[in-house]
Design an enzyme around this catalytic site. Sequence first.
Site, short mmCIF file in Angstrom:
data_model
loop_
_atom_site.label_atom_id
_atom_site.label_comp_id
_atom_site.label_asym_id
_atom_site.label_seq_id
_atom_site.Cartn_x
_atom_site.Cartn_y
_atom_site.Cartn_z
N HIS A 1 -23.21 19.09 24.99
CA HIS A 1 -24.17 18.75 23.95
C HIS A 1 -23.51 18.06 22.76
CE1 HIS A 1 -22.88 22.97 23.36
NE2 HIS A 1 -22.83 22.66 22.06
N CYS B 1 -21.56 28.63 17.16
CA CYS B 1 -20.73 27.60 17.78
C CYS B 1 -20.78 26.37 16.89
CB CYS B 1 -21.17 27.28 19.21
SG CYS B 1 -22.70 26.35 19.35
#
Length: 630
Positions: free
Chosen positions: A67, A182
């Site tokens: 991503h 994250c």
Amino acid sequence: MKITDLLLKNVMIMDLKATRKEAAIDEMVDSLVKHNRISDSTVFKKGIMARESQTSTGLGDGIAMPHAKNSAVNEATVLFAKSSKGVDYDALDGQPTYLFFMIAAPEGANDTHLQALASLARLLVNPDFVASLKNAETPEEVQSLFENAEKKRLAQENEELNSQRAKTHDSSRPFVIAVTACPTGIAHTYMAEDALKKKAAEMNIDIKVETNGSEGVKNRLSASDIERADGVIIAADKNVEMNRFNGKPVLQRPVSDGIRKPEELIEKASKKQAPIYYADDNGRSTNEESKNGSVLSKVYKDLMNGISHMLPFVVGGGIILALSFLAEPYFGDKSEIFIFLNSLGSNAFSFLIPILAGYIAMSIGDRPGLMPGMVGGFMAVQSNAGFLGGLAAGFIAGYSILLLRRVLKGVPKSLEGLKSILLYPVLSLLIIGFLMYFVIDPVFSTINAAMISFLENLGTGNAVLLGALLGGMMAIDMGGPFNKAAYTFSIGIFTDTGDGSLMAAVMAGGMIPPLAIALASTLFKNKFTDDERKSGLTNYILGLSFITEGAIPFAAADPLRIITSSVVGAAIAGGLTQFWNISIPAPHGGIFAIGLSNHAILFLIALAIGMVVSALILGFWKKTITKEIN
């Protein structure tokens, strides 16, 4: 917004051809470009690879979630891809990956998009749902599975919410708190949250999980939550607010452990089998588990915090200062344009060492360290202690704050508020001021003068060796500690003397790895796959821009050949810059800063020689590919 609004049928790849990681990424990126979901494949892929360099998004159990969130994304999209053969994706469990969810989020992704992406991440924790996806054969079937799973999950969440409202906390059961985070904050944050909550329910343990995602902090832990918790789990790949956990048993792990090892984390936290976190010691503990980060890695982290905050001043000030020198022969040193550029660059440069010292100190001692660090750095400048004196000031100021925290630990609670607004500023300033004035400045000004004199009197042979050493270091780990050490040393000389000779060496050394890979993939086509050749082309741009990290994906796949050939070529290029007395009075810019060099043509020749040598070594050394992998 529903997940199916982002999970478009026409973008899906139901039979992924690639069998290697980067080739799979390229195949998915190509589909996003083809359907106009992203505008620039190079920019978007760079974001994807940057995330992969931190931790593989191959989560294990056959799932990967690459991503990126950047300006190349036209519209938020989730690309679903399925491989029947499996892809060697460097997954965390070492097993092949079969299901892929490439998330493309626009730079200004709104809460609606982010909530949908978070929901996607949570669904993938369910093994039955994942198994059904592996058996899906059409895009319509994939969408249908997600629609049904989403409805089922919403119903389950409502049921859990009602249940939580109805029940009171059972003090007989262990209570664990967690924080998940994250760097991108889109996928792993929420997958770790769900994995921990699900496993805690199975273990009959109460848990509350705070998420630090792209949509901000959700489900924030309260002071009462922290007080009654038996243990704390930090499953995060970025900094989170830690001082609130002072005195609690805290497990600090990567976010991937929250997804893959929830039972282990909950078991240890609930039984208080974790190091005690001491906020005044900056999080260090005597427990062996916390010693995974060595003293050297801590020093490196603190140093890099100072360097990263200083770099904009170095780059901006250095280049503008160099432009003033270019303007001087044409307009004269009394002209407005020269005076403006020279004073602007000089003003930016005057902040370098105070900023460096201040942010090193802040990394060690949090916000109270900033002021004494900057003052110590300024004193280093005023006394000619230079870059080395600034480094010493930063570390002394930071550790003086840690010392004061220990000394003032017993201050009555009625005076607690005076610590940050009075005691820390005054006492830390006295400590750093005394040490800088009477010890550090006299010692380091002498060392600094001796070092500058030594460098100025280096013979050609020694200068070439130093240039070769610095150039080679830039290629050893391509952005890691060796690379940063060489770059930091050269910046120190540059800021103290204004001499850009060593900057020329490190710039040439840093440009060689991506340029050599690009050239080798062009000359030796039979040694590279089709996907590697495509990626190789982008390395021409990255190399010319002095972005060494473009070589990292190749080095990860074939470290011995890539690193060895790169170091040889980089050392040659770095040595040649010193042999020809090349100087570049700018700390960055690559090809765009060459115009500032005193010998631009010679720099290009040194660069070309190093690039060709590296490319030939790599090309002849690599094995011929007998079967193309698409």
